[in-house]
Design an enzyme around this catalytic site. Structure first.
Site, mmCIF file in Angstrom:
data_model
loop_
_atom_site.group_PDB
_atom_site.id
_atom_site.type_symbol
_atom_site.label_atom_id
_atom_site.label_comp_id
_atom_site.label_asym_id
_atom_site.label_seq_id
_atom_site.Cartn_x
_atom_site.Cartn_y
_atom_site.Cartn_z
ATOM 1 N N THR A 47 0.819 -1.176 0.000
ATOM 2 C CA THR A 47 0.000 0.000 0.000
ATOM 3 C C THR A 47 0.869 1.248 0.000
ATOM 4 O OG1 THR A 47 -1.494 -1.323 1.247
ATOM 5 C CG2 THR A 47 -1.789 1.086 1.373
ATOM 6 N N THR A 93 -2.905 0.174 -3.511
ATOM 7 C CA THR A 93 -2.124 -0.959 -3.028
ATOM 8 C C THR A 93 -2.149 -2.150 -3.965
ATOM 9 O OG1 THR A 93 -1.739 -2.356 -1.080
ATOM 10 C CG2 THR A 93 -4.016 -2.064 -1.729
ATOM 11 N N ASN A 107 -1.612 -4.801 -2.029
ATOM 12 C CA ASN A 107 -1.679 -5.499 -0.741
ATOM 13 C C ASN A 107 -0.263 -5.688 -0.213
ATOM 14 O OD1 ASN A 107 -2.734 -6.572 1.529
ATOM 15 N ND2 ASN A 107 -3.118 -8.600 0.705
ATOM 16 N N SER A 137 -11.207 -3.605 3.097
ATOM 17 C CA SER A 137 -9.908 -2.932 3.188
ATOM 18 C C SER A 137 -9.818 -2.135 4.474
ATOM 19 C CB SER A 137 -9.758 -1.983 1.996
ATOM 20 O OG SER A 137 -8.611 -1.180 2.139
HETATM 21 O O1 DON Z 1 -6.602 -2.908 1.828
HETATM 22 C C1 DON Z 1 -5.967 -3.218 2.828
HETATM 23 O O2 DON Z 1 -6.355 -2.973 3.948
HETATM 24 C C2 DON Z 1 -4.621 -3.885 2.662
HETATM 25 N N1 DON Z 1 -4.582 -4.546 1.400
HETATM 26 C C3 DON Z 1 -3.545 -2.871 2.804
HETATM 27 C C4 DON Z 1 -2.176 -3.486 2.713
HETATM 28 C C5 DON Z 1 -1.097 -2.610 3.165
HETATM 29 O O3 DON Z 1 -1.314 -1.550 3.669
HETATM 30 C C6 DON Z 1 0.262 -3.139 2.992
HETATM 31 N N2 DON Z 1 1.191 -2.162 3.348
HETATM 32 N N3 DON Z 1 2.042 -1.620 3.611
#
Ligand code: DON
Length: 611
Positions: free
Chosen positions: A422, A440, A442, A493
């Site tokens: 993200t 993101t 993910n 999310s």
């Molecule tokens: O949408 C979400 O909540 C996750 N896919 C976010 C992932 C994320 O923040 C990874 N990060 N550094």
């Protein structure tokens, strides 16, 4: 796991060079990694723009951090009188500033930034993933755009379980991990509705960066190095690992396939991605690795315009993301609980961390059980964001004792029974238009699958579903039936792009984060540090952070971020304290006297560029 990563030297030589090249045309801009960039003179605005009013907020107060905390109070942020763009990539922030210099508004600039990030910050910036954007225009109009990935039509509830019913890692790595990408549909829809420039013009910087390349900095080389083993599992010929070796800092990253893909999108719009040779390449890649995204999935993808969650906190307004993200609702619910206290304890005290953790623990219990894609599951939005509900939740908090999450179920059901990797970027322009976007793949580098021929990474967003309800996902989130996999459904999310308005309804903060569920608590803490603890943006961002997500039932804190005596007291209250080196990657802009301050995450890398 992204939020446990080390902190990197702020910017790489390469990114700075790229940024500097654009900066020289933009003018008085600065890219910052340490947040100590020089202030440009307020009022040095060009183009006859009326200066925005100063923020209607009380004076800032000096913050105090524990002695052993590695970031210092009093360090600044980058100041600019008119416009500001902050992201994890100085070159992408510079692209946004340049677009505004060329006459574009904050939306034009944010779309340019989004496409540039897909080139310069490919671990998370993307066209193979999805995201959310909150817009607040200077005339008061607001919008929320949901371009989250959706589960492919052939997805099934138990697709990630093996023959023994055990959860596999296929929701995280490889071709089966991807949801149908929404980024291109989202960015182009945003531009069409609220932008002023042509798609080809705003995509120019991204195309140039992909085609001509840019010098890899230590942040990017470190990220490639950490991911290289998995990247190589799925392809041997991506530009990130030439000759099967991770690209080193100082090397030039040229992405000709991606440049061609971006050029096609610039020329033909989103249909180039969803219904032409790029779609064919994506589907061919799926077929090579046992993935299930088809051309029918791509053709069916549509972003959704939604009303932002609008909530108030002590006279300030917060505009944030509604479901399919849990960000806005969870923040609203927890902040409403905190607002029940006429005054809150000082930042850094035992009671502050206890009350903060307890509020978010409760909000996450609701999040994990009740929030999901509203097209599939009825979501009790009005109830969860109501002040009345918050007042009831507040009564379940004991002021000196942690409540185990398992004991809260009954109390929360009672309270609810009554009626009812993200990356984030923030952009503001000289008119006061503001854009907050979180996007993101993910995990860092998503599914680790790079689409051959089209040159971009695919997401592993399917892991954000409850692949097995009641069992933790990659982020330890224990989620329920409402977020189970269904074809065409958006996975829940935590992304929380947020715009905060001061009591006079002017933009005060444009903020959001990366870090899985810690996005919600990290974004909230920066907002609370500004509103509640009256910190400067520099201190609000550098202040040690904590996190609670109900399960695991622990209060996570940053190493050195809590004084030893406070830590002992929190344990005495019954909190299981869990230490991590670093929590959350926040990028923020704040309105200050005479202009804006911008600051990328002091724990990571990025650039704040304005003029
Ligand atoms: O949408 C979400 O909540 C996750 N896919 C976010 C992932 C994320 O923040 C990874 N990060 N550094």
């Amino acid at each position: 796991m992204l939020f446990t990563g080390p902190s990197f030297p702020r910017h790489s030589v390469a990114a700075l060079f790229a940024a500097a090249a654009l900066c020289s045309t933009v003018g008085a801009c600065s890219s910052s990694s340490s947040g100590t960039a020089p202030r440009t003179a307020p009022g040095a605005a060009a183009g006859g723009v009326t200066p925005l009013g100063d923020p209607a907020i009380p004076d800032r107060q000096a913050a105090q951090f524990p002695e052993q905390w590695r970031l210092k109070t009093g360090a600044g942020a980058t100041f600019a009188a008119q416009v500001m763009a902050v992201s994890n990539s100085p070159a992408a922030s510079a692209a946004a500033a340049q677009i505004m210099k060329d006459g574009g508004n904050a939306v034009d600039a944010a779309v340019a930034l989004g496409f540039a990030l897909a080139v310069t910050w490919p671990e998370a910036g993307n066209i193979g993933g999805g995201g959310y954007t909150i817009v607040r225009l200077a005339d008061g109009r607001t919008a929320a755009l949901d371009y989250r990935e959706v589960a492919p039509l052939a997805a099934t509830r138990n697709m990630y379980l093996d023959a023994n019913g055990k959860l596999t890692d296929k929701s995280v790595y490889g071709h089966l991990a991807s949801g149908v990408p929404g980024a291109v549909a989202g960015l182009t829809a945003l531009l069409e509705r609220y932008g002023t420039m042509k798609l080809a013009a705003v995509m120019k910087p991204a195309i140039a960066l992909a085609r001509d390349g840019f010098v890899v900095d230590t942040a990017l080389s470190g990220s490639i190095e950490r991911a290289s083993k998995t990247l190589l599992r799925f392809q041997s010929n991506s530009p990130f690992t030439p000759n099967r070796k991770p690209l080193a800092a100082g090397a030039r990253l040229v992405q000709p396939d991606l440049a061609r893909t971006l050029q096609a999108i610039a020329d033909q719009g989103p249909k180039a991605f969803y219904a032409s040779w790029i779609a064919d390449s994506l589907v061919a890649e799926m077929q090579r690795g046992g993935g299930i995204i088809t051309k029918a999935d791509l053709a069916a993808y549509t972003p959704v315009w939604r009303a932002p969650i609008r909530t108030s906190y002590r006279g300030y307004a917060l505009l944030s993301m509604p479901p399919s993200s849990s960000g806005g609702v969870t923040m609203a619910e927890a902040m409403n609980v905190l607002e029940q206290y006429p005054t809150l304890p000082a930042y850094g005290s035992t009671r502050w961390f206890h009350l903060f953790g307890s509020a978010y623990q409760r909000a996450f219990i609701d999040r994990n059980a009740k929030l999901a894609d509203p097209a599939f599951v009825p979501v009790p939005l009005a109830q969860l964001t109501s002040k009345n509900y918050a007042a009831k939740l507040r009564t379940t908090i004991n002021d000196t004792r942690a409540t185990p999450t398992r004991d809260l179920d009954a109390a929360m059901t009672q309270a609810a029974r009554e009626p009812e990797h993200t990356t984030h970027y923030s952009v503001v322009d000289a008119h006061g238009n503001a854009v907050a976007t979180t996007t993101t793949l993910n995990n860092s580098w998503g599914s680790s699958v790079w689409v051959r021929g089209a040159g971009f990474m695919l997401n592993d967003e399917m892991d954000d579903f409850a692949a097995q309800p009641g069992k933790p996902n990659m982020y330890g989130l224990v989620q329920g039936e409402s977020n189970a996999i269904q074809p065409g459904k958006r996975m829940l999310s935590a992304m929380s792009p947020t715009i905060v308005l001061d009591p006079k309804d002017q933009v005060l903060l444009v903020v959001g984060a990366a870090g899985g569920p810690t996005i919600i608590t990290g974004t909230s803490q920066v907002i609370l540090n500004v509103i509640e603890h009256r910190m400067t943006l520099g201190d609000a961002m550098r202040a040690p952070r904590v996190h609670h997500q109900a399960l695991p039932d622990s209060l996570t804190f940053e190493a050195g971020g809590i004084r030893p005596a406070v830590l002992d007291s929190l344990r005495g209250f019954g909190h299981a304290m869990r230490e991590l080196r670093s929590l959350v990657n926040v990028n923020a802009i704040m309105r200050v006297k005479g202009g804006w301050e911008g600051l990328p995450e002091p724990r990571r890398s990025g650039g704040a560029i304005g003029y």
